[in-house]
Enzyme design. Structure first.
Site, short mmCIF file in Angstrom:
data_model
loop_
_atom_site.label_atom_id
_atom_site.label_comp_id
_atom_site.label_asym_id
_atom_site.label_seq_id
_atom_site.Cartn_x
_atom_site.Cartn_y
_atom_site.Cartn_z
CG PHE A 40 -0.42 0.24 2.52
CD1 PHE A 40 -0.10 1.52 2.93
CD2 PHE A 40 -0.21 -0.81 3.39
CE1 PHE A 40 0.42 1.74 4.19
CE2 PHE A 40 0.32 -0.60 4.66
CZ PHE A 40 0.65 0.68 5.05
NE ARG A 41 4.86 2.26 4.75
CZ ARG A 41 4.42 1.29 5.52
NH1 ARG A 41 4.31 0.08 5.05
NH2 ARG A 41 4.09 1.52 6.78
CD GLN A 107 8.43 -4.94 7.62
OE1 GLN A 107 9.04 -5.31 6.63
NE2 GLN A 107 8.29 -3.65 7.90
CB ILE A 109 -1.47 -8.51 8.75
CG1 ILE A 109 -2.02 -7.80 7.50
CG2 ILE A 109 -0.70 -7.52 9.64
CD1 ILE A 109 -3.20 -6.90 7.78
CG HIS A 125 3.35 -4.82 11.64
ND1 HIS A 125 3.81 -4.34 10.44
CD2 HIS A 125 4.07 -4.17 12.59
CE1 HIS A 125 4.76 -3.43 10.65
NE2 HIS A 125 4.93 -3.32 11.95
CB CYS A 136 -15.06 -10.92 27.25
SG CYS A 136 -15.46 -11.79 25.72
CB CYS A 160 -19.37 -9.58 26.66
SG CYS A 160 -18.08 -8.77 25.70
CB SER A 199 11.45 -0.27 1.91
OG SER A 199 10.53 -0.02 2.96
ZN ZN Z 1 -16.73 -10.28 24.57
#
Ligand code: ZN
Length: 253
Positions: A40-41, A107, A109, A125, A136, A160, A199
């Site tokens: 994305f850079r 780096q 994800i 990352h 929770c 929750c 980079s």
């Molecule tokens: Zn929760």
């Protein structure tokens, strides 16, 4: 290092790997570009389309305007979830399988190192592999997150009703301490660090090769663009990572 002129860069890197007692790889966005995930850079590309992620994929927007955050991130989950590892990811997994690579620090994800078979993986990352309730701590795999969205366009905890957040490091968030520490230890103990598709400008990746060099190790760089470590690299490969790494693997066998 004799007869450099008669060996290719891939052969040189293969020799370094063969003679190293401890090798780690550090990967960045460039390793996933051949899988169809643009960095994305790089201007004008991408799944990020016309949105600057730095204005949306932030912890501040997540808390303040959760709908806006998910409007951006929900399709991104879908896009990334469909991607497959490429030959660079597979070559690194194969090096580990051969006992020639201790770990991959990434780096990225996108889960692609894991999909390719890498077992010793440090994701500095975080990863889209799971999302967790910010209240929770309940956790869901990527494939189940879509089922958590209500009519309000927000993913909520089934027990929750707390806000569910991807287990990735958003802009403005602290890096995961355990992963950073693991990366630091690997970098300091490595005789060879192979930097692939990064980079090397963004922390923590920017500081890791320096740790290896300071401890007497060597750094190899496999990436198209310039890096701050180019002058310190024992080997510098500038081709496509999806071709360079299989060539290195081929030179080892
Ligand atoms: Zn929760």
């Amino acid at each position: 290092m004799a007869s450099r002129t008669t060996t290719t860069g891939a052969q040189q890197l293969a020799e370094l790997i063969a003679s190293s007692r401890s090798t780690v790889a550090l990967t960045g966005a460039g390793v996933s570009v051949p899988s169809g995930i643009p960095d994305f850079r790089t201007p004008g590309e991408g799944i990020w389309e016309n949105v600057d992620p730095m204005t949306v994929a932030t912890i501040d927007v997540f808390h303040r305007d959760t709908r806006r955050f998910w409007d951006f991130y929900r399709p991104r989950f879908q896009t990334l979830g469909d991607k497959r590892p490429n030959s660079a990811h597979r070559a690194l997994a194969e090096l580990e399988e051969l006992g020639l690579l201790e770990a991959v620090i990434t780096q990225n994800i996108d889960r692609l190192h894991r999909s390719a078979g890498t077992r010793s993986l440090v994701e500095v990352h975080g990863s889209i592999a799971t999302s967790s309730c910010t209240t929770c701590g309940a956790s869901w795999p990527l494939e189940q997150v879509e089922g958590l969205f209500g009519a309000d366009g927000i993913a909520s905890c089934t027990s929750c009703l707390g806000k569910v957040k991807p287990d990735v490091v958003l802009f403005g968030e602290m890096l995961p301490i355990e992963a950073i520490e693991a990366a630091r230890v690997l970098a300091e103990s490595a005789e060879l660090m192979i930097c692939v598709g990064s980079s090397l400008e963004v922390f923590p990746a920017a500081g890791l090769p320096e740790l290896t060099l300071a401890a007497g190790g060597a750094v190899a760089i496999v990436t198209k663009g310039p890096t701050p470590y180019d002058d310190d690299a024992a080997v510098r490969l500038r081709g496509d990572v999806a071709e360079e790494l299989p060539a290195v693997l081929g030179a080892l066998s």
